[in-house]
Write an enzyme that holds these catalytic residues in place. Structure first.
Site, short mmCIF file in Angstrom:
data_model
loop_
_atom_site.label_atom_id
_atom_site.label_comp_id
_atom_site.label_asym_id
_atom_site.label_seq_id
_atom_site.Cartn_x
_atom_site.Cartn_y
_atom_site.Cartn_z
N GLY A 1 0.69 -1.24 -0.14
CA GLY A 1 -0.05 0.08 0.00
C GLY A 1 0.82 1.11 -0.13
O GLY A 1 2.08 1.26 -0.31
N CYS B 1 12.13 -2.02 0.23
CA CYS B 1 10.63 -1.77 -0.42
C CYS B 1 10.04 -0.61 0.47
O CYS B 1 10.47 0.38 0.28
CB CYS B 1 9.88 -3.06 -0.49
SG CYS B 1 8.51 -3.15 -1.48
N LEU B 2 8.93 -0.89 1.10
CA LEU B 2 8.09 0.05 1.92
C LEU B 2 9.04 0.66 3.04
O LEU B 2 8.95 1.93 3.11
CB LEU B 2 7.08 -0.56 2.60
CG LEU B 2 6.07 0.36 3.51
CD1 LEU B 2 5.30 1.42 2.53
CD2 LEU B 2 5.20 -0.28 4.51
N ASN C 1 8.30 -5.70 -6.07
CA ASN C 1 6.92 -5.72 -5.96
C ASN C 1 6.68 -4.52 -5.19
O ASN C 1 6.70 -4.38 -3.99
CB ASN C 1 6.51 -6.92 -5.22
CG ASN C 1 5.17 -6.80 -4.84
OD1 ASN C 1 4.48 -6.28 -5.40
ND2 ASN C 1 4.91 -7.73 -3.83
N GLY D 1 4.29 -0.45 -5.84
CA GLY D 1 3.28 0.40 -6.43
C GLY D 1 3.78 1.97 -6.38
O GLY D 1 3.21 2.75 -6.97
N PHE D 2 4.36 2.12 -5.19
CA PHE D 2 4.82 3.70 -4.99
C PHE D 2 6.21 3.62 -4.86
O PHE D 2 7.06 2.68 -4.85
CB PHE D 2 4.33 3.84 -3.39
CG PHE D 2 2.73 4.06 -3.26
CD1 PHE D 2 2.08 5.09 -3.61
CD2 PHE D 2 1.99 2.85 -3.34
CE1 PHE D 2 0.85 5.24 -3.33
CE2 PHE D 2 0.65 2.75 -3.33
CZ PHE D 2 -0.07 4.27 -3.23
N HIS E 1 14.08 -6.23 -3.94
CA HIS E 1 14.16 -6.99 -2.94
C HIS E 1 15.60 -7.97 -3.08
O HIS E 1 15.36 -8.83 -3.82
CB HIS E 1 12.77 -8.06 -3.28
CG HIS E 1 11.61 -7.37 -2.66
ND1 HIS E 1 10.86 -7.70 -1.08
CD2 HIS E 1 10.78 -6.57 -3.08
CE1 HIS E 1 9.81 -7.11 -1.08
NE2 HIS E 1 9.75 -6.48 -2.07
N GLU F 1 16.50 -10.08 -1.12
CA GLU F 1 16.22 -11.81 -0.46
C GLU F 1 15.76 -12.42 -1.86
O GLU F 1 15.44 -13.71 -1.72
CB GLU F 1 15.22 -11.54 0.56
CG GLU F 1 13.93 -11.42 0.27
CD GLU F 1 13.43 -10.01 -0.18
OE1 GLU F 1 12.18 -10.10 -0.47
OE2 GLU F 1 14.14 -9.05 -0.10
#
Length: 379
Positions: free
Chosen positions: A245, A270-271, A312, A314-315, A355, A357
């Site tokens: 998100g 990522c996030l 992976n 979307g932002f 990522h 990993e």
């Protein structure tokens, strides 16, 4: 069983359900990986999304209890061109259809996934509604338009573990103590391993496997854990996980990260990079259709090498909003020149958007876990 997939812009795709009757909804996205569908299904970063696989044949090697990235299927629904109902693999313990059915997740096949992918690339990721009950195109399109937008939602709260746990022998082991009673006595191998606190915003298990493989003892804490608890735990390093998100509503995490920068070495994925970017005064924005797959080319600006990466998200963090006096860009996406990594010039902080990993994906970037260990050693 006949089904209908309807996008919010009015495009519809007749299809079939291979998991029986039902309805599903979320944000329609696509993943270009050729393998690793079970890892994709269980990746918490996919919470709230209907994932379309661009590789045409899915299910051919079945499922098992080992290739999971969390304790459950996370996707809202799974869309494939052709489902293979008879798997052939020595590690297989069941079929993909049964795996989805047990967790009440719809599986859809017999639609042109190339056409759907091209449409999402041109028009952008959008809301989608799938049904075997309502096959009226106009009705399903209206239902798709009624689904809440991904923008503005704090999905990390929905996937974060509510309780702390220890990563031990390749699996999560719940701690007997609660969050409020955590302190520096929680570590069992303080003299032999690096003590790492991992914030769980939707953490993938393979991140923890990689951390353990380079000699770290890991305690995973809920994403909402306050900075005061982390200070009481006195870790050697702090890890910020991936997650689903929009990062901007996850303000509690941004505030905690801002408080902890400089306290101990910090590594985000990522996030995690998006939250660090916000904590440093930057801004984030939604990509048109995101990066999801195992073949994203990233240039390491520090070495000049090209890494093929698993992604992976979307932002992304807006490069232009980061303070160049404090932040050095280390990695760039070669497809669209978006930010893929940075490090702080004055504090022990670095992060990447992709990522390292993998799982699934290439291992070009696993060196980053060793870099984190060296950062802790030199702090």
């Amino acid at each position: 069983m006949n089904a209908l997939l309807a996008l919010e812009d009015g495009r519809t795709f007749p299809c079939h359900s291979f998991t029986g009757p039902g309805e599903a909804w979320g944000e329609a996205v696509f993943n270009t990986s050729m393998t690793g569908y079970q890892e994709v299904l269980t990746d918490p970063s996919y919470r709230g999304q209907v994932v379309t696989m661009t590789y045409p044949l899915i299910g051919n090697y079945g499922v098992n209890s080992e290739d999971v990235e969390s304790d459950r299927i996370q996707v809202a629904a799974f869309v494939v061109k052709e489902y293979q109902k008879t798997p052939s693999n020595y590690r297989s313990t069941g079929t993909l259809a049964d795996y989805l059915k047990r967790q009440c997740v719809m599986g859809i096949e017999d639609l042109d996934t190339r056409a759907l992918t091209l449409h999402l690339r041109n028009a952008g990721a959008m809301r989608v509604f799938i049904s075997t009950v309502d096959l009226n195109p106009e009705s399903c399109v209206q239902k798709a338009r009624a689904i809440p937008s991904m923008v503005g939602q704090d999905l990390a709260t929905r996937v974060s573990s509510p309780h702390p746990y220890r990563w031990k022998d390749g699996k999560p082991v719940p701690l007997e103590s609660d969050i409020q009673s955590l302190n520096h006595h929680v570590w069992q191998h303080r003299n032999d391993k690096k003590a790492v606190v991992a914030f769980d915003y939707g953490i993938k298990y393979n991140i923890l496997r990689c951390m353990a493989s380079v000699g770290c003892e890991i305690i995973v804490v809920p994403g909402s854990t306050p900075a005061s608890i982390i200070r009481d735990m006195r870790p050697d390093g702090i890890f910020l996980s991936n997650g689903p998100g929009d990062p901007e509503p996850v303000q509690y995490a941004v505030n905690t990260i801002r408080d902890l920068i400089g306290f101990r070495p910090m590594f985000g994925i990522c996030l995690g990079i998006q939250l660090i970017g916000l904590a440093l005064g930057g801004r984030t924005y939604k990509l048109k259709f995101g990066h999801r797959g195992v073949n994203q080319p990233v240039k390491n600006l520090m070495t000049g090498r090209i890494e093929i990466t698993s992604q992976n998200h979307g932002f992304a963090v807006d490069i232009d909003t980061l303070n160049a006096a404090d932040v050095e860009i280390t990695h760039i996406n070669l497809n669209d020149n978006t930010l893929e990594g940075f490090r702080h010039k004055h504090q022990a902080v670095f992060a990447v958007q992709y990522h390292p990993e993998a799982s699934p994906g290439p291992h070009d970037a696993q060196y980053l876990f060793n870099n984190f260990c060296r950062l802790m050693e030199n702090f």
